[in-house]
Each structure stands twice: as C-alpha cells, then as structure tokens.
Design a protein around this motif. Structure first.
Motif, PDB file in Angstrom:
ATOM      1  N   ARG A   1       9.244  10.204 105.538  1.00 20.05           N
ATOM      2  CA  ARG A   1       9.554  10.991 104.340  1.00 20.05           C
ATOM      3  C   ARG A   1      10.380  10.169 103.347  1.00 20.05           C
ATOM      4  O   ARG A   1      10.127  10.214 102.137  1.00 20.05           O
ATOM      5  CB  ARG A   1      10.353  12.249 104.740  1.00 20.05           C
ATOM      6  N   HIS A   2      11.350   9.383 103.853  1.00 18.60           N
ATOM      7  CA  HIS A   2      12.160   8.556 102.958  1.00 18.60           C
ATOM      8  C   HIS A   2      11.282   7.515 102.249  1.00 18.60           C
ATOM      9  O   HIS A   2      11.479   7.253 101.057  1.00 18.60           O
ATOM     10  CB  HIS A   2      13.257   7.840 103.755  1.00 18.60           C
ATOM     11  N   SER A   3      10.332   6.937 102.982  1.00 14.96           N
ATOM     12  CA  SER A   3       9.450   5.939 102.375  1.00 14.96           C
ATOM     13  C   SER A   3       8.604   6.564 101.260  1.00 14.96           C
ATOM     14  O   SER A   3       8.402   5.959 100.204  1.00 14.96           O
ATOM     15  CB  SER A   3       8.532   5.329 103.436  1.00 14.96           C
ATOM     16  N   ILE A   4       8.098   7.765 101.491  1.00 16.05           N
ATOM     17  CA  ILE A   4       7.292   8.439 100.463  1.00 16.05           C
ATOM     18  C   ILE A   4       8.148   8.778  99.255  1.00 16.05           C
ATOM     19  O   ILE A   4       7.741   8.570  98.092  1.00 16.05           O
ATOM     20  CB  ILE A   4       6.632   9.698 101.051  1.00 16.05           C
ATOM     21  N   ASP A   5       9.362   9.281  99.483  1.00 21.11           N
ATOM     22  CA  ASP A   5      10.263   9.601  98.363  1.00 21.11           C
ATOM     23  C   ASP A   5      10.605   8.353  97.566  1.00 21.11           C
ATOM     24  O   ASP A   5      10.636   8.371  96.329  1.00 21.11           O
ATOM     25  CB  ASP A   5      11.543  10.258  98.892  1.00 21.11           C
ATOM     26  N   ASP A   6      10.891   7.231  98.280  1.00 17.11           N
ATOM     27  CA  ASP A   6      11.219   5.988  97.583  1.00 17.11           C
ATOM     28  C   ASP A   6      10.039   5.509  96.754  1.00 17.11           C
ATOM     29  O   ASP A   6      10.218   5.034  95.621  1.00 17.11           O
ATOM     30  CB  ASP A   6      11.607   4.926  98.607  1.00 17.11           C
TER      31      ASP A   6
ATOM     32  N   PRO B   1       7.271   5.493 113.859  1.00 19.10           N
ATOM     33  CA  PRO B   1       8.430   5.762 112.996  1.00 19.10           C
ATOM     34  C   PRO B   1       8.759   7.252 113.004  1.00 19.10           C
ATOM     35  O   PRO B   1       7.848   8.100 113.017  1.00 19.10           O
ATOM     36  CB  PRO B   1       7.945   5.301 111.624  1.00 19.10           C
ATOM     37  N   PRO B   2      10.041   7.596 112.986  1.00 21.91           N
ATOM     38  CA  PRO B   2      10.409   9.013 112.918  1.00 21.91           C
ATOM     39  C   PRO B   2       9.895   9.644 111.631  1.00 21.91           C
ATOM     40  O   PRO B   2       9.700   8.968 110.616  1.00 21.91           O
ATOM     41  CB  PRO B   2      11.944   8.984 112.954  1.00 21.91           C
ATOM     42  N   LEU B   3       9.703  10.935 111.685  1.00 21.56           N
ATOM     43  CA  LEU B   3       9.216  11.656 110.511  1.00 21.56           C
ATOM     44  C   LEU B   3      10.156  11.482 109.329  1.00 21.56           C
ATOM     45  O   LEU B   3       9.721  11.332 108.182  1.00 21.56           O
ATOM     46  CB  LEU B   3       9.055  13.147 110.855  1.00 21.56           C
ATOM     47  N   GLU B   4      11.454  11.457 109.609  1.00 24.82           N
ATOM     48  CA  GLU B   4      12.432  11.316 108.524  1.00 24.82           C
ATOM     49  C   GLU B   4      12.255   9.989 107.788  1.00 24.82           C
ATOM     50  O   GLU B   4      12.348   9.937 106.560  1.00 24.82           O
ATOM     51  CB  GLU B   4      13.844  11.416 109.096  1.00 24.82           C
TER      52      GLU B   4
END
Length: 448
Positions: free
Chosen positions: A316-321, A310-313
């Motif tokens: 990061r979105h998964s962690i923020d969610d 998975p791309p880093l972005e």
C-alpha cells in the motif's frame, strides 16, 4: 587541401566502379532471364503433353507474368542507351530495377517448374508405377487378416476408448486397397486413350491410397508396442506419484500444494483394478498432468519461502508513493508544457501506462483496494515502484528543461535584450508562458 581533393576523387572513382558493376549485372541478368523464359516455354509444351492443360495452368500464368515484367526490364535497358543523356542516379535506379525484375522472374519460374517436376516424372514412369501400385496392393492385402486378429486380441486387454484409434484400421485399409486397384485400372485406360491429365490424376489417387493403407496397417502393429510401453511407464509413474505425495505432505502446507495433492490422489484412485480393460494412454496423461502440477506447486512454495512476500502495508505504501510521485510530475509538466521536452513527456506517459496496468492487474483501483491477494503482492509492488521511478525521472527531466529554458537572473534581466526579444530572457519567457506556463507560478516568481 590536397588530401581532401584526393579523398574526394577516390570516392568518385569507387562510385563509378560500383555503377559499372551494376550495369554489367543488369545486362547479364537480362540475358539470363530471357533465356530462362525461352527454355521454360519449351518445358511448358512438354509438360502440357504429359500432364494436360489444367495441371500446367500455374506455370502458364507465371510465364505470361514474366513476359510482361521482362518487357519492362527491356524498356528500362533501352532508356539507358537512347540519345537522351542520363544522370548517374537515373542509370543506377534503372539498372537496380532491371536486376530486381530478373531475379524475381528466375525465382518465380523456379518455383513453378519445381512444383511440376515430380508430377512430370511420375507421368513419364506411369506404366512402371501402375505395376508397382498393383504389387503393393496385393502385398498389403495379405496383412489385413493379421491386423484384424491383432485388434481382436488387443480388445481383450484394452478398453474401447483406447482401441478407438486403430479398431477400424483393417477395414479402412481394405477399402483403400480396392480403391487403389480401381484407380490404377482407370489410369491405365485413360493413358491408352491419350487422356493424359485424367490418367495422371487417377495414378496419383492410386499411389496415395496405397500409402494410406500401409500407414493404417502399420499403426495397428505400432499400437500394440506403444500400449505395452505405456503400461510399463504407467507403473513407474504410479510409484513415483505415491512418493511425491509423501514428500509433498512434509512440505509447508499451502492451498496450491493441498489442491495438487488431492488431484494426484484422485488420479491414482481412478486407476482401474487388475483384470479390467484399461486405456493406458489416457491414464498416463492424467497422472503426468497431476504430477507436474504437484511439482510446480512445491517449487512455487519453496521459492516463496526463500523470498518472503511483502506485507500488505508495504504494498500500500508503494502504491501511495507512486501516486504522489505521479501527481507531482503531472502538475509540473502540465504547468510548464511549453518548456518540456520529449524525454520528460515520454517518462510520464510510461509511468501513467504502468499505473493503469496496475489497476487492471488487481481488478480494481489500486488506490482504493483494501485487500490484495498474496499471489499479486510482489507484482503489484514491482509495478508501483516502476511507476514511481519513471515519475521521478520525468520530474527530473522536466526540471532540467525548465532550468534550461528559464531566463538567467542578472542585473540586465529586464533591460537590454529583455522584453525587446533577446534570446536570453524575454523571448524564452514568453515562449514558456504561451506554451502553458501556469499564471500562479509566474506571479510567485515576480513577487519573490
């Protein structure tokens, strides 16, 4: 009704039959354990005569312990037959305890007598065993010169490191055989002096020394065969390793594959030239390890190619969610703690645990991490998604608990059973407030 009483009567009869069986088992176990105690006491006398007091100490202690606990079992059986009436529960408990004590006694005595059986048999066959020890020692001595010649011959082909496991075997075997013959003489003299315990110890030492000497001499012969087998296997693995390197160079390059190829090439380069004394065992181990590492690196690269990272972005979105879902669930549960049940609290606790594990896995705060290694992205995203899922479940379960506890809206909400303590409104609301309802939420509900 007749069917009910008939079923009740059958159940009582079944319980009475089970209690009767238990009572019979307790009596039978008590008799068998007492007989076993007597028989084992006789066996102890014979064992002490053959082996001495120290060798039979554990059996003697076991007998004392069994006598003590069987005393308890007899006392319980006596209580079952005294003049004081007993309830079925009391009889059942005592009989179960009697069976338990008797079974324990049988198992303990079995264990202790089995441990002595072989030694007793050896003591009774002592003269025969002494003759055999001397014959075996004499026979093994004839093998020592051949073992020395084998070690000397192997030294011209293999390195000192390879031979270190068998080089001293002939000398050690010769020393053990001398010790065995001496111990056999000691056993014979102590037995003639009726010093049975010392005689048995010397006889055991003699038989063990002969066994070890035989093992050492066998190891020399086995080494020669195993060394030839290792050399043959080594040549095959060298050829396979070179083919594996050529195949790996055709794979998409990754740091792991590059390192594994370099390590395998180093292991191949370290092989000695022809005519040099070698250690085929260690060389074979190094090549196998390097080969296995290359195979693992190629497999991992192919799996990664089939399942792109998975791309880093996205990570990061998964962690923020996950952090947002967790924050919302925590706020709702903290604001209505008096109404929240165990399910919602459990989901929240598990979500928080996984979120903490995520920080530990990345070695830093996931929320503040500016870079996540490729090797960690899949696991980090999976942990973040699991956190978000559990937090979402916690929120749903918390909302369900709040809806069930919140008073129903209606024309009689503030009248009738409202603040007077009725179950439908005021009592539930006050419980929620006292349990931790946020004041702001209450005021919002009133002014709405």
């Amino acid at each position: 009704m007749a069917g009910f009483w008939g079923k009740r009567k059958r159940e009582q009869q079944e319980v009475q039959a089970q209690d009767a069986d238990l009572a019979r088992n307790a009596q039978r176990a008590l008799v068998e354990a007492d007989e076993r105690l007597r028989v084992t006491g006789d066996e102890l006398i014979f064992a002490e005569a053959e082996l001495g007091g120290e060798s039979t100490r554990e059996l003697r202690e076991a007998l004392e312990s069994v006598r003590h606990h069987l005393g308890e079992a007899f006392h319980l059986h006596q209580l079952n037959h005294d003049d004081i009436p007993d309830t079925p529960e009391e009889l059942r408990t005592r009989n179960a305890r009697i069976v338990q004590l008797c079974e324990w006694a049988e198992e303990l005595l079995d264990d202790r007598t089995d441990a002595l059986a072989e030694r007793i048999a050896m003591a009774r066959r002592a003269p025969e065993i002494i003759v055999k020890v001397r014959a075996d020692a004499e026979r093994l001595r004839t093998r020592v010169p051949a073992a020395r010649d084998t070690v000397e011959r192997l030294g011209a082909r293999y390195s000192e490191e390879a031979l270190s496991q068998v080089a001293a075997n002939p000398s050690e075997a010769e020393q053990l055989l001398g010790f065995a013959e001496h111990s056999a003489g000691v056993a014979e003299r102590r037995r003639e002096a009726d010093q049975r315990e010392q005689a048995n110890l010397a006889l055991e030492a003699a038989t063990e020394a002969v066994r070890r000497a035989s093992t050492l001499l066998d190891a020399v012969e086995h080494f020669e065969v195993e060394a030839l087998r290792a050399e043959s296997t080594l040549s095959s693995i060298v050829e396979d390793s070179r083919e594996d390197i050529a195949s790996a160079l055709r794979e998409p390059s990754t740091p792991a594959i590059t390192k594994a190829v370099a390590d395998l090439q180093t292991a191949l380069s370290a092989l000695p030239a022809a005519g040099v004394n070698t250690d085929p065992f260690s060389q074979l181990s190094r090549l196998r390890e390097a080969n296995a590492a290359l195979d693992a690196a190629i497999t991992a690269a192919r799996e990664r190619a089939a399942r792109p990272l998975p791309p880093l972005e996205h990570v990061r979105h998964s962690i923020d969610d996950a952090d947002r879902q967790l924050a919302v669930a925590k706020d709702v549960i903290a604001g209505h703690r008096g109404w929240i049940g165990a399910d919602a609290r459990t989901r929240l606790a598990e979500a928080e645990r996984i979120r903490i594990d995520l920080d530990r896995y990345l070695g830093a705060s996931a929320a503040a991490a500016t870079h996540i290694d490729e090797d960690h992205r899949e696991q980090a995203m999976a942990m973040a998604r699991r956190t978000a899922f559990l937090a979402g479940e916690a929120l749903q379960l918390a909302q369900r608990d709040i809806d069930q506890a919140r008073p129903q809206q209606g024309p009689d909400q503030w009248g009738g059973g409202g603040w007077g303590g009725g179950r439908g409104s005021g009592g539930n609301m006050m419980g929620g407030i006292l349990g931790g309802l946020v004041i702001g939420s209450l005021l919002d509900g009133m002014f709405d």
